[in-house]
Design a protein around this motif. Structure first.
Motif, PDB file in Angstrom:
ATOM      1  N   ALA A  84       0.815  -1.220   0.000  1.00 49.28           N
ATOM      2  CA  ALA A  84       0.000   0.000   0.000  1.00 49.28           C
ATOM      3  C   ALA A  84       0.845   1.264   0.000  1.00 49.28           C
ATOM      4  CB  ALA A  84      -0.935  -0.007   1.210  1.00 49.28           C
ATOM      5  N   HIS A  85       2.053   1.190   0.574  1.00 49.62           N
ATOM      6  CA  HIS A  85       2.902   2.374   0.694  1.00 49.62           C
ATOM      7  C   HIS A  85       4.079   2.348  -0.287  1.00 49.62           C
ATOM      8  CE1 HIS A  85       1.256   4.367   4.365  1.00 49.62           C
ATOM      9  NE2 HIS A  85       0.684   3.179   4.484  1.00 49.62           N
ATOM     10  N   ALA A  86       4.052   1.440  -1.255  1.00 49.00           N
ATOM     11  CA  ALA A  86       5.170   1.339  -2.189  1.00 49.00           C
ATOM     12  C   ALA A  86       5.356   2.629  -2.972  1.00 49.00           C
ATOM     13  CB  ALA A  86       4.949   0.152  -3.137  1.00 49.00           C
ATOM     14  N   ASP A  87       4.269   3.305  -3.339  1.00 49.69           N
ATOM     15  CA  ASP A  87       4.341   4.616  -3.995  1.00 49.69           C
ATOM     16  C   ASP A  87       3.282   5.497  -3.359  1.00 49.69           C
ATOM     17  OD1 ASP A  87       4.798   6.779  -5.588  1.00 49.69           O
ATOM     18  OD2 ASP A  87       4.470   5.737  -7.499  1.00 49.69           O
ATOM     19  N   TRP A  88       3.478   5.805  -2.098  1.00 53.98           N
ATOM     20  CA  TRP A  88       2.488   6.541  -1.324  1.00 53.98           C
ATOM     21  C   TRP A  88       2.154   7.908  -1.906  1.00 53.98           C
ATOM     22  CZ3 TRP A  88      -1.345   5.668   1.634  1.00 53.98           C
ATOM     23  CH2 TRP A  88      -1.847   6.647   2.494  1.00 53.98           C
ATOM     24  N   PRO A  89       3.142   8.723  -2.314  1.00 56.27           N
ATOM     25  CA  PRO A  89       2.777  10.032  -2.882  1.00 56.27           C
ATOM     26  C   PRO A  89       1.836   9.922  -4.073  1.00 56.27           C
ATOM     27  CG  PRO A  89       5.111   9.977  -2.357  1.00 56.27           C
ATOM     28  CD  PRO A  89       4.612   8.575  -2.195  1.00 56.27           C
ATOM     29  N   ALA A  90       2.026   8.906  -4.925  1.00 56.54           N
ATOM     30  CA  ALA A  90       1.142   8.741  -6.083  1.00 56.54           C
ATOM     31  C   ALA A  90      -0.260   8.348  -5.640  1.00 56.54           C
ATOM     32  CB  ALA A  90       1.710   7.686  -7.029  1.00 56.54           C
ATOM     33  N   ARG A  91      -0.373   7.507  -4.610  1.00 54.94           N
ATOM     34  CA  ARG A  91      -1.694   7.124  -4.111  1.00 54.94           C
ATOM     35  C   ARG A  91      -2.425   8.333  -3.530  1.00 54.94           C
ATOM     36  NH1 ARG A  91      -2.719   2.520  -0.175  1.00 54.94           N
ATOM     37  NH2 ARG A  91      -4.803   2.742  -1.087  1.00 54.94           N
ATOM     38  N   VAL A  92      -1.697   9.164  -2.795  1.00 58.34           N
ATOM     39  CA  VAL A  92      -2.318  10.355  -2.209  1.00 58.34           C
ATOM     40  C   VAL A  92      -2.773  11.308  -3.308  1.00 58.34           C
ATOM     41  CG1 VAL A  92      -1.925  12.381  -0.759  1.00 58.34           C
ATOM     42  CG2 VAL A  92      -1.026  10.150  -0.055  1.00 58.34           C
ATOM     43  N   ALA A  93      -1.945  11.477  -4.329  1.00 53.21           N
ATOM     44  CA  ALA A  93      -2.313  12.373  -5.428  1.00 53.21           C
ATOM     45  C   ALA A  93      -3.558  11.864  -6.159  1.00 53.21           C
ATOM     46  CB  ALA A  93      -1.141  12.505  -6.398  1.00 53.21           C
TER      47      ALA A  93
END
Length: 365
Positions: A84-93
């Motif tokens: 879930a946190h592998a690409d956290w900034p992209a998920r948040v965006a």
């Protein structure tokens, strides 16, 4: 007023918390437009949420992967958090863009942190509400893991950026979070019904929405005792009946029995206390929230722990008799739903004023 409510599907307790708040909000803000995101079944959501809502069938969190109602699958949970946190900034965006497209006045999360992070990036007011948070449980389950600190920091940051975290009574301390606002208990209160079993004892077995079948088929028969169990168990015990067949809401069922066998969980404990229903509980050794729940129920309800091996054997006569002999304290008042609803409305009105929008009106009581 458009509210986006995210309700985790990690058991049914989060719905038991969220629904009374949404119902109270609909009463004081009749113009409420409600969007709900959850993986819980639509029938379960409609059973508890009174106002109309649009459902987005999706999950923004998983809480923890469970072996069953009582045991966390630590390895699977660790893998899920790393993914879930592998690409956290992209998920948040992506979450921010999704929320911008919905354009709610506010986001209410119970208790996923992704919608809080996304809403903050999108400039939308945010509130979290629960008796626990995933940051504290993450720190409990993964201490000392070399991969864990960056993930824990991202979880904490999302919760800390919320306009407020409405921490229920009872609830974990949440010392690491900012803007924690304690509120009163939240619970739906049921109406007592005659279940048609005469004067015998009626014992409900409900473990919070997780698949955890007790071997009731093998239990000895007890005089004048009926066991109310999930229909999915297909129980063959001569004194067991499926509680689904009564057509009652869970809260009405809880108010209509003599005791409930369950695990420590906010929804079941708070509703049992507010209905005056005694609780026989099976401890969850790897769930840190349970301590505050048990302490509170011992003060405000009737409860007794039962050992797992005795429950498996159905050796519970002494426990039941001791439990039912306890004096009944006054039922606590579940005033937290209205408190939370008013806090949501104040957050929306504050956001509207800050953005130059019109003030929303509300029925006061």
């Amino acid at each position: 007023m458009h509210l986006f409510a995210d309700i985790t599907a990690h058991g049914l307790g989060h719905l038991a918390i969220s629904a009374p708040v949404l119902n109270a909000l609909a009463e004081i803000a009749p113009e409420l437009r409600l969007t709900v995101r959850s993986r819980l079944p639509l029938a379960k959501l409609r059973e508890r949420i009174a106002p109309p809502f649009t459902l987005i069938e999706a999950a923004s969190d998983f809480g923890y992967v469970m072996h069953d109602a009582l045991r966390v699958d630590r390895e699977a949970s660790a893998a899920a958090y790393r993914a879930a946190h592998a690409d956290w900034p992209a998920r948040v965006a992506a979450e921010a863009e999704f929320l911008r497209s919905l354009a709610p006045h506010a986001v209410l999360s119970n208790v996923a942190y992704l919608p809080l992070a996304g809403a903050r990036q999108a400039g939308i007011p945010t509130l979290a509400i629960c008796s626990l948070n995933w940051a504290d449980l993450f720190a409990h389950h993964f201490p000392g893991e070399p991969w864990a600190p960056p993930i824990h920091a991202q979880i904490l940051a999302a919760y800390r950026d919320a306009d407020a975290f409405l921490r229920l009574t009872p609830g974990m301390p949440m010392h690491d979070l900012a803007r924690v606002e304690p509120i009163a208990p939240i619970a739906a209160r049921g109406t007592r019904h005659d279940l048609g079993f005469g004067a015998g004892r009626k014992i409900l077995i409900a473990l919070g929405g997780f698949d955890h079948r007790l071997p009731v088929d093998d239990w000895p028969r007890l005089p004048a005792t009926r066991w109310l169990v999930p229909a999915s168990w297909q129980c063959r015990h001569p004194d067991a009946v499926a509680f689904d067949d009564h057509g009652l809401s869970f809260t009405d069922l809880l108010a209509s029995v003599d005791a409930v066998i369950t695990k420590p969980g906010y929804g079941s404990f708070a509703e049992a206390a507010c209905c005056g229903t005694p609780v026989l509980y099976l401890r969850r050794d790897d769930w840190p929230e349970q301590d505050c729940l048990i302490d509170w129920l011992e003060q405000h309800g009737r409860c007794r722990e039962i050992a797992a091996d005795r429950l498996r054997r159905g050796d519970i006569v002494r426990d039941l008799e001791t439990l039912l002999a306890l004096p009944a304290p006054p039922c606590p008042q579940p005033d937290g739903a209205l408190q939370a609803a008013r806090r949501i409305l104040a957050t929306v009105q504050g956001g509207s004023a800050a953005n130059g929008g019109r003030q929303l009106t509300a029925n006061t009581r």
